[in-house]
Enzyme design. Structure first.
Site, PDB file in Angstrom:
ATOM      1  N   HIS A  86      -4.180   2.026  15.765  1.00 40.21           N
ATOM      2  CA  HIS A  86      -3.844   1.558  14.426  1.00 40.21           C
ATOM      3  C   HIS A  86      -3.504   2.707  13.477  1.00 40.21           C
ATOM      4  O   HIS A  86      -2.467   2.677  12.794  1.00 40.21           O
ATOM      5  CB  HIS A  86      -4.994   0.724  13.848  1.00 40.21           C
ATOM      6  CG  HIS A  86      -4.746   0.273  12.436  1.00 40.21           C
ATOM      7  ND1 HIS A  86      -3.814  -0.689  12.123  1.00 40.21           N
ATOM      8  CD2 HIS A  86      -5.298   0.671  11.261  1.00 40.21           C
ATOM      9  CE1 HIS A  86      -3.803  -0.874  10.817  1.00 40.21           C
ATOM     10  NE2 HIS A  86      -4.691  -0.065  10.273  1.00 40.21           N
TER      11      HIS A  86
ATOM     12  N   ARG B 261      -3.123  -5.537  -4.846  1.00 39.35           N
ATOM     13  CA  ARG B 261      -3.769  -5.170  -3.592  1.00 39.35           C
ATOM     14  C   ARG B 261      -2.745  -4.841  -2.510  1.00 39.35           C
ATOM     15  O   ARG B 261      -3.064  -4.150  -1.529  1.00 39.35           O
ATOM     16  CB  ARG B 261      -4.711  -6.290  -3.133  1.00 39.35           C
ATOM     17  CG  ARG B 261      -5.530  -5.901  -1.923  1.00 39.35           C
ATOM     18  CD  ARG B 261      -6.733  -6.794  -1.707  1.00 39.35           C
ATOM     19  NE  ARG B 261      -7.436  -6.405  -0.491  1.00 39.35           N
ATOM     20  CZ  ARG B 261      -8.656  -6.812  -0.171  1.00 39.35           C
ATOM     21  NH1 ARG B 261      -9.334  -7.624  -0.961  1.00 39.35           N
ATOM     22  NH2 ARG B 261      -9.230  -6.403   0.940  1.00 39.35           N
TER      23      ARG B 261
ATOM     24  N   ASN C  36      -1.166  -1.687   1.597  1.00 32.95           N
ATOM     25  CA  ASN C  36      -0.429  -1.896   2.841  1.00 32.95           C
ATOM     26  C   ASN C  36       0.691  -0.885   3.065  1.00 32.95           C
ATOM     27  O   ASN C  36       1.518  -1.076   3.963  1.00 32.95           O
ATOM     28  CB  ASN C  36       0.151  -3.319   2.875  1.00 32.95           C
ATOM     29  CG  ASN C  36      -0.921  -4.358   3.089  1.00 32.95           C
ATOM     30  OD1 ASN C  36      -1.716  -4.265   4.017  1.00 32.95           O
ATOM     31  ND2 ASN C  36      -0.967  -5.345   2.212  1.00 32.95           N
TER      32      ASN C  36
ATOM     33  N   HIS D  80       2.295  -2.230  11.624  1.00 32.60           N
ATOM     34  CA  HIS D  80       1.892  -3.387  12.414  1.00 32.60           C
ATOM     35  C   HIS D  80       2.976  -3.789  13.408  1.00 32.60           C
ATOM     36  O   HIS D  80       2.683  -4.221  14.529  1.00 32.60           O
ATOM     37  CB  HIS D  80       1.563  -4.565  11.495  1.00 32.60           C
ATOM     38  CG  HIS D  80       0.228  -4.442  10.822  1.00 32.60           C
ATOM     39  ND1 HIS D  80      -0.162  -5.255   9.778  1.00 32.60           N
ATOM     40  CD2 HIS D  80      -0.818  -3.602  11.039  1.00 32.60           C
ATOM     41  CE1 HIS D  80      -1.382  -4.918   9.387  1.00 32.60           C
ATOM     42  NE2 HIS D  80      -1.791  -3.917  10.140  1.00 32.60           N
TER      43      HIS D  80
ATOM     44  N   LYS E 167     -11.607  -8.462   3.568  1.00 34.69           N
ATOM     45  CA  LYS E 167     -10.605  -9.091   4.431  1.00 34.69           C
ATOM     46  C   LYS E 167     -11.099  -9.046   5.873  1.00 34.69           C
ATOM     47  O   LYS E 167     -11.347  -7.966   6.420  1.00 34.69           O
ATOM     48  CB  LYS E 167      -9.256  -8.369   4.309  1.00 34.69           C
ATOM     49  CG  LYS E 167      -8.548  -8.657   3.009  1.00 34.69           C
ATOM     50  CD  LYS E 167      -7.297  -7.826   2.833  1.00 34.69           C
ATOM     51  CE  LYS E 167      -6.210  -8.191   3.799  1.00 34.69           C
ATOM     52  NZ  LYS E 167      -4.936  -7.486   3.490  1.00 34.69           N
TER      53      LYS E 167
ATOM     54  N   GLU F 117      -5.426   6.708   7.207  1.00 38.61           N
ATOM     55  CA  GLU F 117      -5.739   5.839   6.070  1.00 38.61           C
ATOM     56  C   GLU F 117      -6.177   6.652   4.858  1.00 38.61           C
ATOM     57  O   GLU F 117      -5.898   6.280   3.716  1.00 38.61           O
ATOM     58  CB  GLU F 117      -6.819   4.827   6.458  1.00 38.61           C
ATOM     59  CG  GLU F 117      -6.395   3.794   7.486  1.00 38.61           C
ATOM     60  CD  GLU F 117      -5.542   2.670   6.906  1.00 38.61           C
ATOM     61  OE1 GLU F 117      -5.277   2.675   5.685  1.00 38.61           O
ATOM     62  OE2 GLU F 117      -5.130   1.790   7.678  1.00 38.61           O
TER      63      GLU F 117
ATOM     64  N   HIS G 281       1.827  -0.078   6.574  1.00 42.04           N
ATOM     65  CA  HIS G 281       1.323  -1.114   7.468  1.00 42.04           C
ATOM     66  C   HIS G 281       2.380  -2.126   7.903  1.00 42.04           C
ATOM     67  O   HIS G 281       2.256  -2.709   8.974  1.00 42.04           O
ATOM     68  CB  HIS G 281       0.145  -1.846   6.813  1.00 42.04           C
ATOM     69  CG  HIS G 281      -1.116  -1.047   6.780  1.00 42.04           C
ATOM     70  ND1 HIS G 281      -1.233   0.129   6.074  1.00 42.04           N
ATOM     71  CD2 HIS G 281      -2.325  -1.250   7.367  1.00 42.04           C
ATOM     72  CE1 HIS G 281      -2.458   0.616   6.229  1.00 42.04           C
ATOM     73  NE2 HIS G 281      -3.131  -0.197   7.010  1.00 42.04           N
TER      74      HIS G 281
ATOM     75  N   ARG H 216     -19.784 -22.402   7.494  1.00 41.50           N
ATOM     76  CA  ARG H 216     -19.001 -22.214   6.264  1.00 41.50           C
ATOM     77  C   ARG H 216     -19.431 -20.986   5.458  1.00 41.50           C
ATOM     78  O   ARG H 216     -19.248 -20.928   4.245  1.00 41.50           O
ATOM     79  CB  ARG H 216     -19.045 -23.469   5.387  1.00 41.50           C
ATOM     80  CG  ARG H 216     -18.403 -24.676   6.051  1.00 41.50           C
ATOM     81  CD  ARG H 216     -18.360 -25.875   5.116  1.00 41.50           C
ATOM     82  NE  ARG H 216     -17.682 -26.993   5.769  1.00 41.50           N
ATOM     83  CZ  ARG H 216     -18.298 -27.900   6.543  1.00 41.50           C
ATOM     84  NH1 ARG H 216     -19.598 -27.803   6.757  1.00 41.50           N
ATOM     85  NH2 ARG H 216     -17.617 -28.876   7.100  1.00 41.50           N
TER      86      ARG H 216
ATOM     87  N   GLU I  13      -5.385 -10.872  -3.283  1.00 43.29           N
ATOM     88  CA  GLU I  13      -3.947 -10.568  -3.195  1.00 43.29           C
ATOM     89  C   GLU I  13      -3.102 -11.572  -3.970  1.00 43.29           C
ATOM     90  O   GLU I  13      -2.067 -12.031  -3.503  1.00 43.29           O
ATOM     91  CB  GLU I  13      -3.501 -10.527  -1.725  1.00 43.29           C
ATOM     92  CG  GLU I  13      -4.176  -9.440  -0.919  1.00 43.29           C
ATOM     93  CD  GLU I  13      -3.674  -9.372   0.509  1.00 43.29           C
ATOM     94  OE1 GLU I  13      -3.381 -10.426   1.083  1.00 43.29           O
ATOM     95  OE2 GLU I  13      -3.583  -8.259   1.047  1.00 43.29           O
TER      96      GLU I  13
ATOM     97  N   LYS J  83     -10.229   2.148  -3.084  1.00 46.63           N
ATOM     98  CA  LYS J  83     -10.047   0.790  -2.590  1.00 46.63           C
ATOM     99  C   LYS J  83     -10.856  -0.191  -3.422  1.00 46.63           C
ATOM    100  O   LYS J  83     -10.382  -1.298  -3.733  1.00 46.63           O
ATOM    101  CB  LYS J  83     -10.442   0.686  -1.115  1.00 46.63           C
ATOM    102  CG  LYS J  83     -10.138  -0.700  -0.552  1.00 46.63           C
ATOM    103  CD  LYS J  83     -10.195  -0.776   0.948  1.00 46.63           C
ATOM    104  CE  LYS J  83      -9.713  -2.140   1.439  1.00 46.63           C
ATOM    105  NZ  LYS J  83      -9.755  -2.266   2.907  1.00 46.63           N
TER     106      LYS J  83
END
Length: 379
Positions: free
Chosen positions: A283, A258, A262, A269, A159, A201, A265, A137, A253, A243
């Site tokens: 990517h 945030r 993206n 993606h 993330k 990026e 993206h 955990r 988010e 960032k």
């Protein structure tokens, strides 16, 4: 590796209350790492008693100096490190590979004070971070990103996650590291294509948050491509600052802020999934064409003019990045976009530019708008 003076390290704080941490952007200087890491660990409940670590790296990075330098830094503060080497490539960012790392931690008799240390690119950071977030955990996490893409993107912000066969980053968590160590000298070992992927990026940050930074990239393109350490440290540090500011205001988010990260993206993606992970589009390349596509979509909505998109295209092309989707199936890209995490109520939501340095999350484009755009770009 020679150790530059302490002044060659830039510290970028990520302000998240009791989860705050520092990103250290250095040019070499690994001798400074043990003290910095020890201080970071002592600020956390789990880190205070840390005596074991699992270094996770891939088969490409394992042959370089950085896992060994990381192990030496851990040993200097009394932490015994075990290494796990996984195959290089996006395919390692999976539940199956994560399971092998869980078993490695079990074999180490790892408790909740064991440190997980991904050393490598974004795949290692996402995979290692996911393992740290979920084993027992939650274990303390120390990021050592070695590619430009991971240094300016995935190593900062918490993330973490893995892919399913048809959906990227869909299984994951938010799990902040105790610290991030970036040595821009690692970019000297990158193939040109990997460096260019990271620059996609970097360009993104200028478009979404910092128009003067975009101008700086235009002016410094030659020095950046020549991998001048001072310019690399500047663009990495500025990207991390931008960032960190967003993450500190919208860590999970929940406010929509945030989501600006993206840009490029949603379509990017979809491009990756359609081309196949590890296929024709890596990517950063997918993000580059995604930014162009989303800028063209903003043109259709009247948000920006054609000159805005052409300026973006020129800089991406200067950095050797693709700006078209020739050869891909637009219907397959659109289908993949329908599974994007930002979608709401069956509507595809995208981050589109309003002006240089400012973007907005919107579901204004219809399915027909998207289909028409992708058909044009894929010709």
């Amino acid at each position: 590796m020679p150790s530059p003076p302490e002044a060659s390290t830039t510290t970028v704080p990520v302000a998240l209350g009791d989860r705050s941490y520092d990103v250290f952007v250095a040019e070499g200087g690994w001798d400074a790492l043990p003290a910095r890491l020890d201080a970071a660990l002592r600020r956390t409940w789990a880190g205070k008693s840390c005596r074991k670590a699992l270094i996770i790296t891939d088969s490409n990075v394992a042959a370089l100096a950085y896992p060994g330098l990381t192990r030496d830094a851990l040993a200097a503060i009394g932490i015994d490190a075990t290494a796990a080497v996984v195959p290089a490539g996006e395919a390692s960012k999976s539940l199956d590979v994560a399971a092998t790392l869980f078993e490695k931690l079990v074999a180490m008799a790892a408790d909740r004070h064991a440190l997980v240390v991904p050393v490598g690119g974004g795949v290692m950071g996402d995979l290692g971070g996911f393992v740290a977030a979920t084993f027992a955990r939650g274990l303390p996490l120390f990021m050592v990103p070695t590619t430009l893409l991971s240094q300016v993107d995935s190593a900062v912000g918490g993330k973490v996650g893995v892919n399913l066969p048809k959906v990227k980053n869909i299984v994951g968590a938010f799990h902040q590291p105790v610290a991030v160590w970036i040595d821009v000298a690692t970019n000297g070992d990158l193939p040109d294509r990997e460096l260019r992927c990271g620059l996609a990026e970097v360009v993104k940050y200028g478009v979404i948050l910092d128009a003067p930074f975009f101008e700086e990239l235009e002016a410094d393109a030659d020095a950046i491509l020549a991998r001048r350490p001072d310019r690399l440290r500047r663009i990495v540090a500025r990207s991390c600052e931008l960032k960190a500011d967003v993450v500190s205001k919208d860590e999970r988010e929940q406010t929509g802020l945030r989501a600006v990260l993206n840009f490029g993206h949603t379509i990017g993606h979809g491009v990756e999934a359609t081309a196949g992970y590890g296929g024709a589009f890596q990517h950063g390349e997918a993000v580059a064409v995604g930014m162009v596509a989303e800028s063209r979509l903003a043109e259709r909505l009247g948000w920006v003019d054609a000159a805005f998109t052409e300026r973006l295209v020129r800089l991406l092309a200067r950095f050797g990045l693709p700006t078209s989707l020739s050869g891909l199936d637009p219907a397959a890209i659109l289908e993949s976009m329908g599974r994007d995490k930002k979608n709401k109520g069956g509507r595809v939501r995208l981050v589109l530019p309003r002006r240089m340095g400012h973007v907005e999350l919107t579901d204004a484009p219809s399915a027909d708008d998207l289909r028409s755009l992708l058909e044009d770009l894929c010709r």
